[in-house]
Design a protein around this motif. Structure first.
Motif, PDB file in Angstrom:
ATOM      1  N   GLU A   1     -16.479  17.773  19.037  1.00  0.00           N
ATOM      2  CA  GLU A   1     -15.106  17.303  19.114  1.00  0.00           C
ATOM      3  C   GLU A   1     -15.206  16.207  20.296  1.00  0.00           C
ATOM      4  O   GLU A   1     -15.753  16.594  21.505  1.00  0.00           O
ATOM      5  CB  GLU A   1     -14.344  18.546  19.579  1.00  0.00           C
ATOM      6  CG  GLU A   1     -12.866  18.011  19.885  1.00  0.00           C
ATOM      7  CD  GLU A   1     -11.885  19.470  20.337  1.00  0.00           C
ATOM      8  OE1 GLU A   1     -11.285  19.950  19.381  1.00  0.00           O
ATOM      9  OE2 GLU A   1     -12.337  19.912  21.338  1.00  0.00           O
ATOM     10  N   VAL A   2     -14.370  15.263  20.137  1.00  0.00           N
ATOM     11  CA  VAL A   2     -14.390  14.157  21.423  1.00  0.00           C
ATOM     12  C   VAL A   2     -13.070  13.617  21.119  1.00  0.00           C
ATOM     13  O   VAL A   2     -12.505  13.253  20.296  1.00  0.00           O
ATOM     14  CB  VAL A   2     -15.417  12.882  21.172  1.00  0.00           C
ATOM     15  CG1 VAL A   2     -15.251  12.270  19.786  1.00  0.00           C
ATOM     16  CG2 VAL A   2     -15.357  12.038  22.089  1.00  0.00           C
ATOM     17  N   ASN A   3     -12.413  13.536  22.365  1.00  0.00           N
ATOM     18  CA  ASN A   3     -10.816  13.384  22.679  1.00  0.00           C
ATOM     19  C   ASN A   3     -10.066  13.973  21.586  1.00  0.00           C
ATOM     20  O   ASN A   3      -9.107  13.225  20.935  1.00  0.00           O
ATOM     21  CB  ASN A   3     -10.676  11.696  22.372  1.00  0.00           C
ATOM     22  CG  ASN A   3     -11.152  10.961  23.751  1.00  0.00           C
ATOM     23  OD1 ASN A   3     -11.395  11.702  24.592  1.00  0.00           O
ATOM     24  ND2 ASN A   3     -11.459   9.888  23.438  1.00  0.00           N
ATOM     25  N   ARG A   4     -10.209  15.280  21.381  1.00  0.00           N
ATOM     26  CA  ARG A   4      -9.168  16.126  20.384  1.00  0.00           C
ATOM     27  C   ARG A   4      -9.607  15.586  19.100  1.00  0.00           C
ATOM     28  O   ARG A   4      -8.719  16.023  18.179  1.00  0.00           O
ATOM     29  CB  ARG A   4      -7.874  15.951  20.838  1.00  0.00           C
ATOM     30  CG  ARG A   4      -7.789  16.824  22.113  1.00  0.00           C
ATOM     31  CD  ARG A   4      -6.372  16.583  22.452  1.00  0.00           C
ATOM     32  NE  ARG A   4      -5.696  15.232  22.507  1.00  0.00           N
ATOM     33  CZ  ARG A   4      -4.485  14.792  23.088  1.00  0.00           C
ATOM     34  NH1 ARG A   4      -3.665  15.822  23.748  1.00  0.00           N
ATOM     35  NH2 ARG A   4      -4.346  13.524  22.735  1.00  0.00           N
ATOM     36  N   ALA A   5     -10.666  14.987  18.629  1.00  0.00           N
ATOM     37  CA  ALA A   5     -10.777  14.542  17.166  1.00  0.00           C
ATOM     38  C   ALA A   5     -12.142  15.314  16.939  1.00  0.00           C
ATOM     39  O   ALA A   5     -13.054  15.117  17.582  1.00  0.00           O
ATOM     40  CB  ALA A   5     -10.792  13.126  17.074  1.00  0.00           C
ATOM     41  N   GLN A   6     -12.320  15.643  15.662  1.00  0.00           N
ATOM     42  CA  GLN A   6     -13.532  16.325  15.274  1.00  0.00           C
ATOM     43  C   GLN A   6     -14.364  15.132  14.457  1.00  0.00           C
ATOM     44  O   GLN A   6     -13.753  14.321  13.567  1.00  0.00           O
ATOM     45  CB  GLN A   6     -13.171  17.309  14.225  1.00  0.00           C
ATOM     46  CG  GLN A   6     -12.842  18.775  14.962  1.00  0.00           C
ATOM     47  CD  GLN A   6     -12.452  19.764  13.880  1.00  0.00           C
ATOM     48  OE1 GLN A   6     -13.168  19.837  12.935  1.00  0.00           O
ATOM     49  NE2 GLN A   6     -11.743  20.853  14.341  1.00  0.00           N
ATOM     50  N   VAL A   7     -15.535  14.925  14.721  1.00  0.00           N
ATOM     51  CA  VAL A   7     -16.433  14.081  14.170  1.00  0.00           C
ATOM     52  C   VAL A   7     -17.656  14.809  13.618  1.00  0.00           C
ATOM     53  O   VAL A   7     -18.481  15.436  14.429  1.00  0.00           O
ATOM     54  CB  VAL A   7     -16.828  12.849  15.199  1.00  0.00           C
ATOM     55  CG1 VAL A   7     -17.519  11.798  14.532  1.00  0.00           C
ATOM     56  CG2 VAL A   7     -15.622  12.322  15.798  1.00  0.00           C
ATOM     57  N   ALA A   8     -18.226  14.290  12.471  1.00  0.00           N
ATOM     58  CA  ALA A   8     -19.541  14.966  12.118  1.00  0.00           C
ATOM     59  C   ALA A   8     -20.415  13.667  12.196  1.00  0.00           C
ATOM     60  O   ALA A   8     -20.340  12.608  11.427  1.00  0.00           O
ATOM     61  CB  ALA A   8     -19.414  15.511  10.491  1.00  0.00           C
ATOM     62  N   ILE A   9     -21.517  14.024  12.664  1.00  0.00           N
ATOM     63  CA  ILE A   9     -22.713  13.094  12.719  1.00  0.00           C
ATOM     64  C   ILE A   9     -24.033  13.466  12.167  1.00  0.00           C
ATOM     65  O   ILE A   9     -24.021  14.823  12.243  1.00  0.00           O
ATOM     66  CB  ILE A   9     -22.780  12.174  14.266  1.00  0.00           C
ATOM     67  CG1 ILE A   9     -23.098  13.490  15.126  1.00  0.00           C
ATOM     68  CG2 ILE A   9     -21.625  11.559  14.629  1.00  0.00           C
ATOM     69  CD1 ILE A   9     -23.610  13.126  16.392  1.00  0.00           C
ATOM     70  N   GLY A  10     -24.907  12.645  11.655  1.00  0.00           N
ATOM     71  CA  GLY A  10     -25.906  13.200  11.051  1.00  0.00           C
ATOM     72  C   GLY A  10     -27.081  13.721  12.084  1.00  0.00           C
ATOM     73  O   GLY A  10     -27.102  13.316  13.387  1.00  0.00           O
ATOM     74  N   PHE A  11     -27.921  14.441  11.773  1.00  0.00           N
ATOM     75  CA  PHE A  11     -28.917  15.151  12.440  1.00  0.00           C
ATOM     76  C   PHE A  11     -29.659  13.994  13.235  1.00  0.00           C
ATOM     77  O   PHE A  11     -30.021  14.090  14.388  1.00  0.00           O
ATOM     78  CB  PHE A  11     -29.919  15.849  11.434  1.00  0.00           C
ATOM     79  CG  PHE A  11     -30.739  16.721  12.190  1.00  0.00           C
ATOM     80  CD1 PHE A  11     -30.583  18.129  12.711  1.00  0.00           C
ATOM     81  CD2 PHE A  11     -32.240  16.130  12.422  1.00  0.00           C
ATOM     82  CE1 PHE A  11     -31.384  18.852  13.697  1.00  0.00           C
ATOM     83  CE2 PHE A  11     -33.106  17.091  13.222  1.00  0.00           C
ATOM     84  CZ  PHE A  11     -32.783  18.224  13.720  1.00  0.00           C
ATOM     85  N   GLY A  12     -30.157  12.832  12.648  1.00  0.00           N
ATOM     86  CA  GLY A  12     -30.926  12.128  12.992  1.00  0.00           C
ATOM     87  C   GLY A  12     -30.231  11.228  14.248  1.00  0.00           C
ATOM     88  O   GLY A  12     -30.784  11.109  15.725  1.00  0.00           O
TER      89      GLY A  12
END
Length: 81
Positions: free
Chosen positions: A56-67
């Motif tokens: 969660e960054v700035n009240r937004a959910q973000v999915a990023i890859g393991f790498g």
């Protein structure tokens, strides 16, 4: 405060991004998602065995890859009440 990889941060912990050890393209892609050094983030969860990491960054959910998560270095904040 210790500096660790984002992938090693436990779910529910808050941290400040210290450095991103990636190339120009990766740094710009993350900056477009407002993931940059100095920003405070919270790790929501991660999948078992190299799956995506949700933050969660700035009240937004973000999915990023393991790498990518492996190349983001964070400074763990004191999460005790």
């Amino acid at each position: 405060m210790p500096i660790i990889n984002l992938k090693d941060l436990r779910a529910g912990e808050t941290a400040k991004i210290s450095r991103i050890d990636g190339g120009y393209g990766m740094v710009n892609r993350l900056a477009a998602l407002d993931i940059r050094p100095g920003r405070t983030i919270k790790k929501l969860n991660s999948s078992f065995m190299r799956g995506p990491v949700t933050i969660e960054v700035n009240r937004a959910q973000v999915a990023i890859g393991f790498g990518m998560a492996n190349k983001i270095l964070v400074e763990v904040k004191d999460n005790t009440p």
